[in-house]
Design a protein around this motif. Structure first.
Motif, mmCIF file in Angstrom:
data_model
loop_
_atom_site.group_PDB
_atom_site.id
_atom_site.type_symbol
_atom_site.label_atom_id
_atom_site.label_comp_id
_atom_site.label_asym_id
_atom_site.label_seq_id
_atom_site.Cartn_x
_atom_site.Cartn_y
_atom_site.Cartn_z
ATOM 1 N N VAL A 123 0.756 -1.115 0.152
ATOM 2 C CA VAL A 123 0.067 -0.158 -0.001
ATOM 3 C C VAL A 123 0.861 1.471 -0.156
ATOM 4 C CG1 VAL A 123 -1.676 1.297 1.370
ATOM 5 C CG2 VAL A 123 -2.163 -1.032 0.944
ATOM 6 N N PHE A 124 1.850 1.266 0.742
ATOM 7 C CA PHE A 124 2.795 2.356 0.864
ATOM 8 C C PHE A 124 3.442 2.497 -0.474
ATOM 9 C CE2 PHE A 124 7.123 4.038 1.832
ATOM 10 C CZ PHE A 124 7.036 5.177 2.035
ATOM 11 N N PHE A 125 4.145 1.518 -1.174
ATOM 12 C CA PHE A 125 4.729 2.048 -2.264
ATOM 13 C C PHE A 125 3.679 2.315 -3.519
ATOM 14 C CE2 PHE A 125 8.160 -0.596 -0.465
ATOM 15 C CZ PHE A 125 9.107 0.415 -0.489
ATOM 16 N N TYR A 126 2.355 1.793 -3.397
ATOM 17 C CA TYR A 126 1.281 2.004 -4.439
ATOM 18 C C TYR A 126 1.003 3.613 -4.562
ATOM 19 C CZ TYR A 126 -2.884 1.904 -7.213
ATOM 20 O OH TYR A 126 -3.809 2.203 -8.080
ATOM 21 N N PHE A 127 1.111 4.085 -3.284
ATOM 22 C CA PHE A 127 0.947 5.427 -3.198
ATOM 23 C C PHE A 127 1.881 6.341 -3.634
ATOM 24 C CE2 PHE A 127 1.414 9.483 -0.422
ATOM 25 C CZ PHE A 127 0.132 10.235 -1.051
ATOM 26 N N LEU A 128 3.196 5.930 -3.256
ATOM 27 C CA LEU A 128 4.327 6.820 -3.858
ATOM 28 C C LEU A 128 4.560 6.529 -5.334
ATOM 29 C CD1 LEU A 128 7.075 5.865 -1.181
ATOM 30 C CD2 LEU A 128 5.721 7.941 -1.441
ATOM 31 N N LEU A 129 3.942 5.313 -5.918
ATOM 32 C CA LEU A 129 3.869 5.253 -7.516
ATOM 33 C C LEU A 129 3.006 6.413 -8.244
ATOM 34 C CD1 LEU A 129 4.934 3.317 -9.813
ATOM 35 C CD2 LEU A 129 2.855 2.043 -9.128
ATOM 36 N N TRP A 130 2.059 6.810 -7.501
ATOM 37 C CA TRP A 130 1.114 7.859 -8.126
ATOM 38 C C TRP A 130 1.692 9.275 -7.756
ATOM 39 C CZ3 TRP A 130 -1.410 6.076 -12.156
ATOM 40 C CH2 TRP A 130 -1.956 4.845 -12.110
ATOM 41 N N LEU A 131 2.610 9.370 -6.943
ATOM 42 C CA LEU A 131 3.070 10.619 -6.342
ATOM 43 C C LEU A 131 4.013 11.304 -7.333
ATOM 44 C CD1 LEU A 131 3.069 12.866 -4.015
ATOM 45 C CD2 LEU A 131 5.033 11.400 -2.953
ATOM 46 N N VAL A 132 3.795 12.578 -7.682
ATOM 47 C CA VAL A 132 4.634 13.556 -8.632
ATOM 48 C C VAL A 132 5.598 14.220 -7.873
ATOM 49 C CG1 VAL A 132 4.889 15.026 -10.733
ATOM 50 C CG2 VAL A 132 3.032 13.540 -10.498
ATOM 51 N N PRO A 133 6.977 13.914 -8.094
ATOM 52 C CA PRO A 133 7.672 14.594 -7.172
ATOM 53 C C PRO A 133 8.012 16.143 -7.356
ATOM 54 C CG PRO A 133 8.896 12.694 -8.250
ATOM 55 C CD PRO A 133 7.657 12.884 -8.877
ATOM 56 N N THR A 134 7.943 16.778 -6.462
ATOM 57 C CA THR A 134 7.771 18.421 -6.634
ATOM 58 C C THR A 134 9.138 18.918 -6.918
ATOM 59 O OG1 THR A 134 8.115 18.788 -4.353
ATOM 60 C CG2 THR A 134 6.046 18.470 -5.098
ATOM 61 N N ASP A 135 8.955 20.221 -7.029
ATOM 62 C CA ASP A 135 10.213 21.162 -7.253
ATOM 63 C C ASP A 135 11.014 20.645 -8.586
ATOM 64 O OD1 ASP A 135 10.109 22.359 -4.750
ATOM 65 O OD2 ASP A 135 11.106 20.841 -3.722
ATOM 66 N N ALA A 136 10.264 20.225 -9.625
ATOM 67 C CA ALA A 136 10.709 20.376 -11.004
ATOM 68 C C ALA A 136 11.887 19.496 -11.181
ATOM 69 C CB ALA A 136 10.721 21.690 -11.868
ATOM 70 N N PRO A 137 12.030 18.010 -10.516
ATOM 71 C CA PRO A 137 13.187 17.186 -10.375
ATOM 72 C C PRO A 137 13.392 17.013 -12.209
ATOM 73 C CG PRO A 137 11.444 15.634 -10.219
ATOM 74 C CD PRO A 137 10.848 17.255 -9.973
ATOM 75 N N SER A 138 14.760 16.632 -12.271
ATOM 76 C CA SER A 138 15.215 16.187 -13.835
ATOM 77 C C SER A 138 14.688 15.136 -14.234
ATOM 78 C CB SER A 138 16.766 16.260 -13.717
ATOM 79 O OG SER A 138 17.267 15.120 -12.760
ATOM 80 N N VAL A 139 14.591 14.983 -15.416
ATOM 81 C CA VAL A 139 14.038 13.812 -16.182
ATOM 82 C C VAL A 139 14.841 12.511 -15.489
ATOM 83 C CG1 VAL A 139 13.709 12.613 -18.436
ATOM 84 C CG2 VAL A 139 13.477 15.152 -18.468
ATOM 85 N N SER A 140 16.063 12.448 -15.491
ATOM 86 C CA SER A 140 16.744 11.149 -15.050
ATOM 87 C C SER A 140 16.215 10.735 -13.491
ATOM 88 C CB SER A 140 18.035 11.405 -14.973
ATOM 89 O OG SER A 140 18.571 12.804 -14.319
ATOM 90 N N LEU A 141 15.865 11.956 -12.662
ATOM 91 C CA LEU A 141 15.496 11.711 -11.393
ATOM 92 C C LEU A 141 13.965 10.932 -11.292
ATOM 93 C CD1 LEU A 141 16.627 14.576 -9.228
ATOM 94 C CD2 LEU A 141 17.643 12.115 -9.078
ATOM 95 N N LYS A 142 13.044 11.715 -12.168
ATOM 96 C CA LYS A 142 11.712 11.098 -12.520
ATOM 97 C C LYS A 142 11.770 9.702 -13.021
ATOM 98 C CE LYS A 142 9.388 15.496 -13.708
ATOM 99 N NZ LYS A 142 8.420 16.228 -14.924
ATOM 100 N N LEU A 143 12.662 9.388 -14.106
ATOM 101 C CA LEU A 143 13.080 7.833 -14.287
ATOM 102 C C LEU A 143 13.364 7.085 -13.061
ATOM 103 C CD1 LEU A 143 13.273 5.784 -16.784
ATOM 104 C CD2 LEU A 143 15.414 6.764 -16.770
#
Length: 490
Positions: A123-143
């Motif tokens: 359940v914890f990782f499922y929530f984090l899976l739909w969370l968009v990191p803030t502060d405009a992270p780089s494309v590599s960090l999003k990946l």
């Protein structure tokens, strides 16, 4: 202790061999493991299937759309996340199956501890899976973020689903009772698909439709892009988080019902002990069983057909069919496949025709849910009768079944996203080029049809027919009666 366990396994093997030689022997003692399964146990077992379907179908219908339109990753990077995550997920299933098979039986059972223990992390990782990191992270960090979260969640789900699937063989009762429990399970899985996809679609669908309405179709670019990024896109991201909390809550409730309502039972050829066969030897033995191989091949083809259409469906409704407002309701309706998907690819901007064809396709998809899973226990029982000395390998059978299902999902998501990449799909475009529309049409109909035809051929050639199935039932009942005689006092 180990000596007693070895003696018990040896005695069980002897009884099994006697049962195989003389399957017509009449039972002399009532056997506890062969008593009817209580209705409440079937229902509680069926409810335990909900977490996998709730989360898996939400991911199947919406995760690709989420990565491309909400996170705004390039199609190549999105396909990389989907494919590598599914490969990790598929490989983890046999490993988890081996570890579960080697684990001891505890007070609450052998499989229940794995199910309950993996739930909070899932359940914890499922929530984090739909969370968009803030502060405009780089494309590599999003990946890295989405790939790691995807792999962590799928590992937890492997611990849950492999253990849950294997539990079917240890509910108690005979073959018919297990088939009945499987039917209850499939009913809940179809309902969970509706609930999961419906909740996700209802919460996020309107936000996607609003994003499409802001497009300026005259020049093919986003109108007032700054406003969209700061307001509407943020609302869409928030809606995905809300949906993850709702589905995560249902995940926990389903696990609790399973824990309270199901008790594991040993069977005549299923002592619920530790598997003593090495990993690769177990793999070789199982994959040499002909009925299981045929069942795997047919299940893989059918799963490829369904998951390819499932993964591209939301995209097709939004970008090719001209129904961005209606696709959440069409997902609710979607649950023979070939004629409807042909019409689906040709009809646009007509909700009634589209909905009717999706409902017609759903009549066959329900068979895809029930048929392969109801056939698997027969293949496992046939293996145990043919190999009476190979005990406690049930988790291997179910883990490879789940492996191929997830492997199919990885292939379809990777292929569909890469197809959009090569066709020139761009998230910021409002009017897509004809190559993108053509790619969506090909992925929606011709490819699933070909795969489904292959599955039909293999299902028709499956070696366990009704006659062999009845013979398996007679031999299993004979083995069960012999075990009951051995365990009863003189």
């Amino acid at each position: 202790m180990l000596q007693q366990e070895s003696q018990g396994d040896a005695a069980l093997t002897r009884l099994t061999l006697e049962a195989a030689v003389d399957p017509g022997k009449k039972p002399q003692q009532p056997v506890k493991g062969n008593s009817p399964l209580p209705l409440h146990r079937k229902i509680c077992y069926a409810i335990g299937s909900a977490p996998y379907q709730l989360t898996n179908n939400a991911l199947g219908f919406f995760f690709q759309l989420f990565l491309l339109d909400v996170v705004q990753l390039e199609p190549f990077l999105a396909s990389l996340i989907l494919f590598l995550g599914r490969v990790w997920d598929a490989v983890s299933d046999p490993v988890v199956g081996f570890l579960v098979g080697r684990s001891p039986r505890r007070r609450c059972g052998k499989f229940i501890p794995w199910i309950v223990g993996s739930t909070p992390f899932g359940v914890f990782f499922y929530f984090l899976l739909w969370l968009v990191p803030t502060d405009a992270p780089s494309v590599s960090l999003k990946l890295i973020w989405y790939l790691v979260m995807y792999c962590c969640f799928q590992t937890c789900m492997s611990c849950y689903h492999v253990s849950y699937s294997s539990l079917n063989m240890f509910l108690g009762g005979n073959q018919r009772e297990r088939d009945s429990a499987t039917a209850y399970r499939m009913s809940v899985e179809v309902l969970s698909t509706l609930v999961g996809s419906g909740i996700q679609g209802e919460i996020v669908g309107s936000h996607h439709a609003n994003m499409r309405k802001t497009c300026d179709t005259e020049n093919g670019t986003l109108a007032n892009g700054t406003f969209l990024l700061t307001h509407m896109l943020e609302n869409t991201r928030r809606s995905y988080m809300v949906a993850s909390v709702v589905l995560g809550s249902l995940y926990c409730i389903s696990c609790l019902v399973l824990f309270l309502g199901v008790k594991e039972q040993t069977g005549p050829l299923s002592p619920l002990g530790k598997s003593k066969i090495p990993f690769f030897k177990s793999l070789r033995i199982i994959l040499s069983h002909r009925p299981y191989i045929w069942l795997l091949g047919s299940f893989l083809s059918a799963s490829l057909a369904f998951q390819l259409a499932q993964g591209i469906f939301a995209f097709f409704c939004t970008h090719a069919a001209g129904l961005p407002d209606s696709f959440p309701y069409l997902v609710l309706i979607l649950l023979l496949f070939i004629p409807p998907v042909i019409v689906i690819t040709l009809v646009t901007h007509n909700f009634l025709v589209f909905a009717f064809m999706v409902a017609l396709a759903g009549c066959s998809l329900s068979v895809l849910y029930l048929l392969p899973w109801s056939m698997l226990p027969d293949a496992v029982d046939d293996f145990k009768l043919c190999n009476p000395t190979c005990l406690n390998l049930e988790t291997f059978f179910y883990s490879f079944y789940v492996f191929f299902n997830k492997f199919a999902g990885g292939i379809t998501l990777g292929v569909s996203t890469m197809g959009l990449h090569f066709a020139g799909y761009k998230a910021e475009d409002c009017a897509h080029n004809p190559q993108v529309i053509l790619a969506l049409r090909i992925l929606m109909a011709p490819v699933p049809i070909a795969l489904l035809l292959c599955a039909m051929v293999m299902f028709c050639s499956y070696p366990i027919n009704e006659e062999r199935r009845k013979q398996i039932q007679v031999e299993m009942e004979a083995a069960c009666s012999l075990r009951g005689q051995a365990e009863s006092p003189e």
